[in-house]
Scaffold this motif. Structure first.
Motif, PDB file in Angstrom:
ATOM      1  N   GLU A 133      -6.234   8.005  25.878  1.00 36.88           N
ATOM      2  CA  GLU A 133      -5.967   8.500  27.234  1.00 36.88           C
ATOM      3  C   GLU A 133      -5.435   9.925  27.195  1.00 36.88           C
ATOM      4  O   GLU A 133      -5.800  10.758  28.020  1.00 36.88           O
ATOM      5  N   MET A 134      -4.575  10.221  26.198  1.00 36.21           N
ATOM      6  CA  MET A 134      -4.024  11.567  26.071  1.00 36.21           C
ATOM      7  C   MET A 134      -5.139  12.574  25.769  1.00 36.21           C
ATOM      8  O   MET A 134      -5.208  13.647  26.358  1.00 36.21           O
ATOM      9  N   ASN A 135      -6.033  12.207  24.832  1.00 40.59           N
ATOM     10  CA  ASN A 135      -7.148  13.090  24.508  1.00 40.59           C
ATOM     11  C   ASN A 135      -8.073  13.293  25.699  1.00 40.59           C
ATOM     12  O   ASN A 135      -8.572  14.388  25.945  1.00 40.59           O
ATOM     13  N   TRP A 175      -7.399  13.121  29.007  1.00 38.13           N
ATOM     14  CA  TRP A 175      -6.828  14.008  30.028  1.00 38.13           C
ATOM     15  C   TRP A 175      -6.655  15.426  29.504  1.00 38.13           C
ATOM     16  O   TRP A 175      -6.773  16.399  30.264  1.00 38.13           O
ATOM     17  N   GLU A 176      -6.398  15.559  28.218  1.00 35.74           N
ATOM     18  CA  GLU A 176      -6.301  16.908  27.637  1.00 35.74           C
ATOM     19  C   GLU A 176      -7.641  17.634  27.742  1.00 35.74           C
ATOM     20  O   GLU A 176      -7.711  18.806  28.116  1.00 35.74           O
ATOM     21  N   MET A 177      -8.733  16.932  27.434  1.00 33.18           N
ATOM     22  CA  MET A 177     -10.064  17.523  27.527  1.00 33.18           C
ATOM     23  C   MET A 177     -10.425  17.860  28.977  1.00 33.18           C
ATOM     24  O   MET A 177     -11.042  18.885  29.262  1.00 33.18           O
ATOM     25  N   ILE A 216      -8.320  18.631  31.396  1.00 30.11           N
ATOM     26  CA  ILE A 216      -7.538  19.811  31.794  1.00 30.11           C
ATOM     27  C   ILE A 216      -8.101  21.073  31.147  1.00 30.11           C
ATOM     28  O   ILE A 216      -8.274  22.112  31.800  1.00 30.11           O
ATOM     29  N   ARG A 217      -8.419  20.996  29.846  1.00 30.99           N
ATOM     30  CA  ARG A 217      -8.971  22.157  29.130  1.00 30.99           C
ATOM     31  C   ARG A 217     -10.301  22.597  29.756  1.00 30.99           C
ATOM     32  O   ARG A 217     -10.539  23.789  29.969  1.00 30.99           O
ATOM     33  N   LYS A 274     -10.973  20.198  20.300  1.00 34.36           N
ATOM     34  CA  LYS A 274      -9.525  20.021  20.337  1.00 34.36           C
ATOM     35  C   LYS A 274      -8.822  20.849  19.263  1.00 34.36           C
ATOM     36  O   LYS A 274      -7.666  21.246  19.417  1.00 34.36           O
ATOM     37  N   PHE A 332      -5.732  26.269  22.521  1.00 35.28           N
ATOM     38  CA  PHE A 332      -6.164  26.542  23.889  1.00 35.28           C
ATOM     39  C   PHE A 332      -5.844  27.980  24.317  1.00 35.28           C
ATOM     40  O   PHE A 332      -6.703  28.701  24.823  1.00 35.28           O
TER      41      PHE A 332
END
Length: 235
Positions: A6-8, A10-12, A14-15, A60, A64
């Motif tokens: 889930e963290m990966n 949402w990180e993707m 957002i990025r 990843k 960023f």
């Protein structure tokens, strides 16, 4: 495991969203030259900017902030070179090169062909694309910096103009414009043409059409008539 996924995720998201927004802003900042005058320099610049944005969004491992700095800095360098090209002929030639005369006074320049690294077959193809099948019909041919070939035909091969044949050269009353699209009146175009819906309905009624919804597409012609395609049209 699910928390990590889930963290990966949402990180993707957002990025990708931030990269998309920055890329959109930079594309608007760089202007339309990227499309309308696509020289080799602008071609590789566009590819590099797009590749950098994709790298930021999808990889990843790519830091960023570092990726964004690289993207913005590359765009600023492109803007700087474009500005210098406007101010200096030497810089413009360095960045975009300069047009090459391939045919002059009806004579093919072999030297120019070689310097432009243009094969004879390529030249003939580019001429055929302009409906020219013989080099003898060409007075001047110039290879532009965007790779397009500009051709000036010999006088005997040029198309006759309306002035040549003494045809009517008066300016058209209207510019061809979309009036109805998918059963709806295009209000913006009506406003620009200083027309109203009542005028449209009068035109439709003359053709036995009582509702705008029956029309799939209508275009205003230069003489004020309407080209109309009905919804039930078929070929």
């Amino acid at each position: 495991m699910s928390d990590f996924f889930e963290m990966n995720f949402w990180e993707m998201i957002i990025r990708t969203t931030i990269s998309f927004a920055v890329l959109l802003f930079l594309a608007r900042l760089l202007g339309k030259k990227q499309l309308s005058q696509l020289t080799f320099f602008h071609y590789i610049t566009g590819i590099t900017i797009g590749s950098t944005a994709a790298e930021i969004a999808s990889q990843k491992e790519t830091p960023f902030i570092d990726g964004l700095i690289s993207l913005v800095w590359w765009s600023l360098l492109t803007l700087l070179m474009s500005y210098l090209s406007l101010k200096s002929t030497k810089v413009r030639i360095l960045v975009d090169d300069e047009p090459t005369i391939i045919v002059k006074d009806g004579e093919l320049s072999v030297k120019s062909l070689k310097s432009a690294r243009l094969h004879m077959d390529d030249l003939l193809m580019m001429l055929r694309e302009q409906s020219i099948f013989s080099i003898q019909d060409v007075h001047y041919a110039v290879l532009e910096t965007n790779g397009e070939l500009s051709v000036f035909k010999k006088t005997a091969q040029q198309e006759a103009t309306k002035i040549d044949v003494k045809a009517d050269v008066s300016l058209p009353v209207f510019m061809p414009s979309e009036i109805i699209s998918d059963g709806k009146i295009v209000q913006k175009n009506l406003l620009e043409l200083d027309l109203d819906e009542e005028w449209v309905m009068r035109k439709l009624r003359k053709k036995g059409i009582e509702s705008v919804g029956e029309v799939f597409y209508a275009q205003l012609q230069t003489n004020g008539s309407l080209y109309i395609s009905m919804r039930d049209n078929g070929i």
